[in-house]
Scaffold this motif. Structure first.
Motif, PDB file in Angstrom:
ATOM      1  N   PRO A 161       0.840  -1.203   0.000  1.00  0.00           N
ATOM      2  CA  PRO A 161       0.000   0.000   0.000  1.00  0.00           C
ATOM      3  C   PRO A 161       0.880   1.260   0.000  1.00  0.00           C
ATOM      4  N   GLU A 162       0.329   2.342  -0.544  1.00  0.00           N
ATOM      5  CA  GLU A 162       1.076   3.599  -0.618  1.00  0.00           C
ATOM      6  C   GLU A 162       1.395   4.141   0.763  1.00  0.00           C
ATOM      7  N   THR A 163       0.565   3.796   1.703  1.00  0.00           N
ATOM      8  CA  THR A 163       0.713   4.382   3.031  1.00  0.00           C
ATOM      9  C   THR A 163       1.683   3.622   3.915  1.00  0.00           C
ATOM     10  N   ALA A 164       2.336   2.573   3.396  1.00  0.00           N
ATOM     11  CA  ALA A 164       3.264   1.802   4.219  1.00  0.00           C
ATOM     12  C   ALA A 164       4.456   2.677   4.573  1.00  0.00           C
ATOM     13  N   GLY A 165       4.777   2.736   5.839  1.00  0.00           N
ATOM     14  CA  GLY A 165       5.938   3.500   6.306  1.00  0.00           C
ATOM     15  C   GLY A 165       5.657   4.970   6.542  1.00  0.00           C
ATOM     16  N   LEU A 166       4.416   5.409   6.340  1.00  0.00           N
ATOM     17  CA  LEU A 166       4.091   6.811   6.569  1.00  0.00           C
ATOM     18  C   LEU A 166       3.562   7.009   7.987  1.00  0.00           C
ATOM     19  N   SER A 167       3.789   8.191   8.504  1.00  0.00           N
ATOM     20  CA  SER A 167       3.239   8.502   9.821  1.00  0.00           C
ATOM     21  C   SER A 167       1.739   8.764   9.688  1.00  0.00           C
ATOM     22  N   ARG A 168       1.084   8.905  10.814  1.00  0.00           N
ATOM     23  CA  ARG A 168      -0.356   9.134  10.791  1.00  0.00           C
ATOM     24  C   ARG A 168      -0.695  10.478  10.145  1.00  0.00           C
ATOM     25  N   GLN A 169       0.097  11.497  10.426  1.00  0.00           N
ATOM     26  CA  GLN A 169      -0.146  12.805   9.819  1.00  0.00           C
ATOM     27  C   GLN A 169       0.042  12.748   8.309  1.00  0.00           C
ATOM     28  N   ALA A 173      -2.777  13.469   5.437  1.00  0.00           N
ATOM     29  CA  ALA A 173      -2.546  14.468   4.390  1.00  0.00           C
ATOM     30  C   ALA A 173      -2.745  13.833   3.017  1.00  0.00           C
ATOM     31  N   LEU A 174      -2.276  12.603   2.839  1.00  0.00           N
ATOM     32  CA  LEU A 174      -2.451  11.893   1.569  1.00  0.00           C
ATOM     33  C   LEU A 174      -3.927  11.639   1.290  1.00  0.00           C
ATOM     34  N   GLU A 175      -4.699  11.267   2.319  1.00  0.00           N
ATOM     35  CA  GLU A 175      -6.145  11.043   2.154  1.00  0.00           C
ATOM     36  C   GLU A 175      -6.857  12.339   1.764  1.00  0.00           C
ATOM     37  N   ARG A 176      -6.465  13.494   2.391  1.00  0.00           N
ATOM     38  CA  ARG A 176      -7.092  14.763   2.045  1.00  0.00           C
ATOM     39  C   ARG A 176      -6.779  15.148   0.604  1.00  0.00           C
ATOM     40  N   LYS A 177      -5.542  14.879   0.185  1.00  0.00           N
ATOM     41  CA  LYS A 177      -5.130  15.195  -1.174  1.00  0.00           C
ATOM     42  C   LYS A 177      -5.935  14.373  -2.175  1.00  0.00           C
ATOM     43  N   LYS A 178      -6.151  13.055  -1.874  1.00  0.00           N
ATOM     44  CA  LYS A 178      -6.940  12.209  -2.780  1.00  0.00           C
ATOM     45  C   LYS A 178      -8.398  12.663  -2.811  1.00  0.00           C
ATOM     46  N   ALA A 179      -8.905  13.106  -1.658  1.00  0.00           N
ATOM     47  CA  ALA A 179     -10.283  13.564  -1.611  1.00  0.00           C
ATOM     48  C   ALA A 179     -10.484  14.825  -2.444  1.00  0.00           C
TER      49      ALA A 179
END
Length: 183
Positions: A161-169, A173-179
């Motif tokens: 997944p793209e989110t592997a290794g990312l912090s919660r913040q 931020a990635l989810e807001r950008k996709k939205a």
């Protein structure tokens, strides 16, 4: 205190005179069904209920009743075929397969190949000592198989997944950008 009268026999209660085709309660003929299952005992549901009521009353001491269940033994002829020793049975001589024929057969049938691989992996897992290698041809085949299996796993494994290794913040931020892109 009065004692109940001795049990009275119904018309077909004597075990010696009992006819399996007769109802033990009313001595009428019992119609037999053609299907499988237990043979019928009573000629009707009414006789069955009456006999039950009488047995229940007998247990409580009100009335004495004896009901004899009738059985019938029917002999049926069974045909047993005895083979004649003179009969010739076409037989095919046993044919031993060559090694390459066995290998081709296993490769053509995935379920057989899976069984071979499972038994091989089981022998590696449970019987292998770390300080000893397999005999040279088996060792070479195992190393080659390991290389191909590693390649197979890389090709068939789902992408991380793209989110592997990312912090919660960072994930938020990635989810807001996709939205925003979806609007």
């Amino acid at each position: 205190m009065t004692t109940p009268p001795p049990p009275t026999d119904s018309p077909a209660t004597s075990a010696d005179d009992a006819d399996p085709g007769m109802c033990p309660w009313c001595a009428n003929p019992v119609p037999q069904h053609a299907g499988a299952g237990r043979p019928r005992v009573w000629c009707s549901d009414q006789c069955r209920r009456d006999a039950y009521s009488a047995r229940k009353a007998s247990r409580s001491g009100a009335v004495g009743v004896k009901v004899v269940r009738q059985t019938r033994i029917v002999e049926k002829p069974v045909e047993v075929r005895v083979p004649d020793w003179r009969e010739t049975v076409p037989s095919t001589p046993a044919r031993y397969l060559e090694d390459h024929e066995v290998v081709e057969h296993v490769i053509r049938h995935p379920e057989l190949l899976a069984r071979v691989l499972e038994s091989f992996s089981g022998s590696i897992a449970f019987r292998r000592h770390p300080e000893r290698e397999y005999p040279p041809p088996l060792h070479k085949a195992a190393v080659q198989l390991a290389h191909y299996l590693d390649q197979y796993l890389r090709e068939t494994a789902p992408p991380p997944p793209e989110t592997a290794g990312l912090s919660r913040q960072q994930r938020r931020a990635l989810e807001r950008k996709k939205a925003k892109k979806g609007r």
